[in-house]
Design an enzyme around this catalytic site. Structure first.
Site, PDB file in Angstrom:
ATOM      1  N   CYS A  20      72.932  23.829  38.952  1.00 20.37           N
ATOM      2  CA  CYS A  20      74.309  23.356  38.755  1.00 20.37           C
ATOM      3  C   CYS A  20      75.323  24.389  39.246  1.00 20.37           C
ATOM      4  O   CYS A  20      75.591  25.376  38.567  1.00 20.37           O
ATOM      5  CB  CYS A  20      74.548  23.040  37.279  1.00 20.37           C
ATOM      6  SG  CYS A  20      76.234  22.492  36.941  1.00 20.37           S
TER       7      CYS A  20
ATOM      8  N   CYS B 277      78.429  24.848  37.093  1.00 21.44           N
ATOM      9  CA  CYS B 277      78.210  25.632  35.869  1.00 21.44           C
ATOM     10  C   CYS B 277      78.095  27.127  36.186  1.00 21.44           C
ATOM     11  O   CYS B 277      78.615  27.959  35.451  1.00 21.44           O
ATOM     12  CB  CYS B 277      76.918  25.220  35.171  1.00 21.44           C
ATOM     13  SG  CYS B 277      76.589  23.473  35.158  1.00 21.44           S
ATOM     14  N   ASP B 278      77.363  27.466  37.240  1.00 19.09           N
ATOM     15  CA  ASP B 278      76.941  28.860  37.405  1.00 19.09           C
ATOM     16  C   ASP B 278      77.544  29.600  38.605  1.00 19.09           C
ATOM     17  O   ASP B 278      77.338  30.800  38.755  1.00 19.09           O
ATOM     18  CB  ASP B 278      75.400  28.908  37.524  1.00 19.09           C
ATOM     19  CG  ASP B 278      74.740  28.369  36.263  1.00 19.09           C
ATOM     20  OD1 ASP B 278      75.331  28.526  35.179  1.00 19.09           O
ATOM     21  OD2 ASP B 278      73.645  27.783  36.352  1.00 19.09           O
TER      22      ASP B 278
END
Ligand code: NAP
Length: 320
Positions: A133, A136-137
């Site tokens: 993701c 997200c990261d």
């Protein structure tokens, strides 16, 4: 056999939000958690984009909080997977490992599983330089070299997004032609920070002594030549598989294999069956959007149950 008004299958952000809302509506929901209780967030570390947590929160901790909130209002939890569903029977029949129940309304929130390349150490490295993701990261890779695997819209979108942070994004694609849409291709290919490696697969992920990604071994699919590439982060974007095996043949799916929903709302084509979260969303796939649709599904289920009760009442008071 136990009968409940609302059963929820799956316990990620969508299922647990549906549980909070339907418990607060006094529908006494039962959640069948699934083998991976808490869903995909339990495999991530820091979650920095979930509103309300300015310092960030660990994925498993966030899911524990969702669960505690649902329990506080009376949601009950059953461990393990659902084995069989009979959506045609009224009430709906749900068979799980240790028993079965019937329900009037069912909320499907079984999620999706990121497709993985199948390399030996990939499981251990998730959250330690290996991610599925970018949203997200990506933030963790400011000014670092990273790589994205895949050639579809997800890979192109993630690679483009990651150039906001990384110094170079290596796009590793197994063929000499991208699968993604023309507009996404143009955007990625014209981005100076993206370097495409055609006909290339990852044959090995290299980890440092702390167990974090330090590089990959790449294999040229045409010549078989191998070479190493030093990177700090590896993003896998080779698609997701919606977890629909329980409902295949019983509920309409869309052309991508996800549960088909109308433009607005969460009702499937089967009366009394609602879907939310990643099992019905191949576009956004975020915890916050899953939670949002979980809330919608609980409200839709509540209204549907009310409409059924009203119909039953009026036919009882006006018998033909
Ligand atoms: P996808 O279209 O199925 O593409 C998967 C990519 O990964 C393909 O390039 C495929 O290679 C590659 N791949 C598959 N298995 C692999 C493996 N084991 N090793 C290496 N490479 C592998 O999946 P997606 O990109 O997630 O997109 C799914 C759907 O969502 C699509 O309909 C897409 O258009 C849509 N989507 C839309 C947007 C948007 O519009 N903003 C964003 C994301 C996704 P091959 O090409 O060789 O098969």
């Amino acid at each position: 056999m136990e009968h409940v008004e609302v059963a929820i299958i799956g316990s990620g952000p969508a299922g647990l939000t549906a549980a909070i809302y339907s418990a607060r509506a006094n529908l006494k929901p039962v959640v069948i958690e699934g083998m991976q209780a808490g869903g995909q967030l339990t495999t991530t570390t820091d979650v920095e984009n979930f509103p309300g947590f300015p310092e960030g929160v660990m994925g498993p901790d966030l899911m524990q909080r969702f669960r505690a909130q649902a329990e506080r209002f009376g949601a009950r939890f059953i461990r393990g997977d659902v084995q069989r569903l009979d959506l045609e029977s009224k009430p709906i029949r749900v068979v799980f490992e240790d028993g079965e129940l019937t329900c009037d309304a069912l909320i499907l929130s079984t999620g999706a599983t990121p497709r993985m390349p199948g390399l030996p150490n990939e499981k251990e490295l998730v959250g330690h330089g290996l991610s599925t993701c970018a949203t997200c990261d990506g933030f963790f890779y400011r000014d670092q070299e990273i790589a994205v695997v895949g050639g579809g819209d997800s890979a192109l979108e993630e690679a483009t997004f990651l150039t906001k942070f990384a110094s170079t994004v290596h796009l590793l694609h197994r063929r000499d032609e991208l699968r993604g849409s023309k507009i996404m291709q143009d955007r990625a290919l014209s981005n100076e920070k993206i370097q495409v490696h055609w006909n290339t697969v990852v044959s090995e992920i290299l980890a440092d002594e702390q167990g974090s990604v330090r590089g990959v071994t790449l294999k040229d699919t045409q010549t078989g030549d191998q070479r190493e590439l030093a990177i700090h982060g590896l993003f896998i974007a080779i698609g997701h598989v919606p977890n629909t095996s329980l409902v295949k043949g019983q509920v309409d799916l869309d052309e991508n294999g996800y549960i088909a929903l109308p433009k607005s709302g969460t009702a499937t084509n089967v009366p009394g069956v609602f879907a939310c979260g990643d099992v019905a969303d191949h576009v956004y796939r975020q915890a916050i959007t899953a939670a949002g649709t979980g809330c919608q599904a609980a409200i839709d289920a509540e209204r549907w149950l009310e409409s059924q009760a009203a119909t039953a009442e009026s036919s009882a008071s006006n018998p033909k």
